[in-house]
Design an enzyme around this catalytic site. Structure first.
Site, PDB file in Angstrom:
ATOM      1  N   GLY A  43       0.646  10.595  -2.990  1.00 47.17           N
ATOM      2  CA  GLY A  43       0.358   9.445  -3.846  1.00 47.17           C
ATOM      3  C   GLY A  43       0.139   8.207  -2.999  1.00 47.17           C
ATOM      4  N   GLN A  48      -0.566  -0.680  -1.200  1.00 46.89           N
ATOM      5  CA  GLN A  48      -0.316  -0.143   0.140  1.00 46.89           C
ATOM      6  C   GLN A  48      -1.530  -0.254   1.061  1.00 46.89           C
ATOM      7  OE1 GLN A  48       1.426   3.687  -1.505  1.00 46.89           O
ATOM      8  NE2 GLN A  48       2.494   3.544   0.430  1.00 46.89           N
ATOM      9  N   CYS A  88       7.592   7.827   2.085  1.00 51.65           N
ATOM     10  CA  CYS A  88       6.575   6.853   1.693  1.00 51.65           C
ATOM     11  C   CYS A  88       5.602   6.670   2.861  1.00 51.65           C
ATOM     12  CB  CYS A  88       7.256   5.526   1.362  1.00 51.65           C
ATOM     13  SG  CYS A  88       6.113   4.207   0.926  1.00 51.65           S
ATOM     14  N   LEU A  89       4.309   6.614   2.557  1.00 49.65           N
ATOM     15  CA  LEU A  89       3.314   6.461   3.621  1.00 49.65           C
ATOM     16  C   LEU A  89       3.459   5.121   4.350  1.00 49.65           C
ATOM     17  CD1 LEU A  89       0.099   7.993   1.993  1.00 49.65           C
ATOM     18  CD2 LEU A  89       1.657   9.038   3.636  1.00 49.65           C
ATOM     19  N   HIS A 130       7.670   6.119  -8.097  1.00 49.20           N
ATOM     20  CA  HIS A 130       7.506   5.544  -6.754  1.00 49.20           C
ATOM     21  C   HIS A 130       6.234   4.684  -6.682  1.00 49.20           C
ATOM     22  CE1 HIS A 130       7.911   6.016  -2.201  1.00 49.20           C
ATOM     23  NE2 HIS A 130       6.690   5.556  -2.326  1.00 49.20           N
ATOM     24  N   GLU A 131       5.114   5.218  -7.209  1.00 47.95           N
ATOM     25  CA  GLU A 131       3.840   4.489  -7.120  1.00 47.95           C
ATOM     26  C   GLU A 131       3.813   3.269  -8.031  1.00 47.95           C
ATOM     27  OE1 GLU A 131       2.278   5.192  -4.616  1.00 47.95           O
ATOM     28  OE2 GLU A 131       3.001   7.216  -4.274  1.00 47.95           O
ATOM     29  N   HIS A 134       5.528   0.550  -6.378  1.00 48.76           N
ATOM     30  CA  HIS A 134       4.659  -0.116  -5.391  1.00 48.76           C
ATOM     31  C   HIS A 134       3.818  -1.214  -6.047  1.00 48.76           C
ATOM     32  CE1 HIS A 134       5.132   1.731  -1.500  1.00 48.76           C
ATOM     33  NE2 HIS A 134       4.908   2.949  -1.938  1.00 48.76           N
TER      34      HIS A 134
HETATM   35 CO    CO Z   1       5.247   4.768  -1.064  1.00 47.57          CO
END
Ligand code: CO
Length: 170
Positions: A43, A48, A88-89, A130-131, A134
């Protein structure tokens, strides 16, 4: 398109609603999918990649098919509780336990402007929460369990040191 790494302050910003699903949004979504797959993520939120838009790409199964782009998503219902490990990226190499709702119902639009109702549980439910966090400038470390926070304290500090070294001004 590059994924912003913690503690880039843009990650703390609340994204603005998408007013119109136009060519630009479609191109951004395409680039976000490529970026997500390149990073082996499941995701990615527009915040981000430094864009203040309520836009999320999600492909928990990694199948590269089906509905994967979501515009203006929001949670309408959530049930239960679950603690699981997540990453998380924007925090490469870091993971920790986070308490989430067990299941969520999400309303969102696809790129054709059709309204979708998504019932999610397990990993998909976690990824959605989570997204959407963000998009609201909330990071998973903000919700990490105290034990995971202690275990990751040093790693988080290292992210901060690297960021400040790379962005030092004189
Ligand atoms: Co993340």
């Amino acid at each position: 398109m590059e994924v912003l790494i913690y503690p880039n302050p843009i990650l703390k910003c609340k994204a603005k609603s998408v007013e119109e699903i136009d060519e630009e949004i479609c191109q951004i979504a395409e680039a976000m999918l490529d970026t997500m797959y390149d990073a082996c993520g499941i995701g990615l939120a527009a915040t981000q990649v430094g864009l203040s838009k309520r836009l999320v790409v999600l492909d928990v199964a990694g199948k590269k098919t089906g509905e994967r782009v979501f515009v203006n998503p929001y949670i309408v219902e959530e049930q239960g509780e679950a603690i699981e490990e997540e990453g998380c990226l924007s925090f490469p190499g870091l993971s920790g336990k986070v308490m989430r709702s067990q299941s969520v119902t999400v309303i969102a639009f696809n790129l054709r402007g059709e309204k979708l109702k998504i019932e999610a549980e397990g990993l998909l439910s976690r990824a959605w929460q989570h997204e959407i966090d963000h998009l609201n400038g909330i990071l998973f470390i903000d919700k990490m369990t105290p034990a995971s926070m202690i275990a990751n304290k040093q790693k988080i500090k290292e992210f901060e040191l690297v960021y400040h070294d790379n962005n030092a001004s004189f």
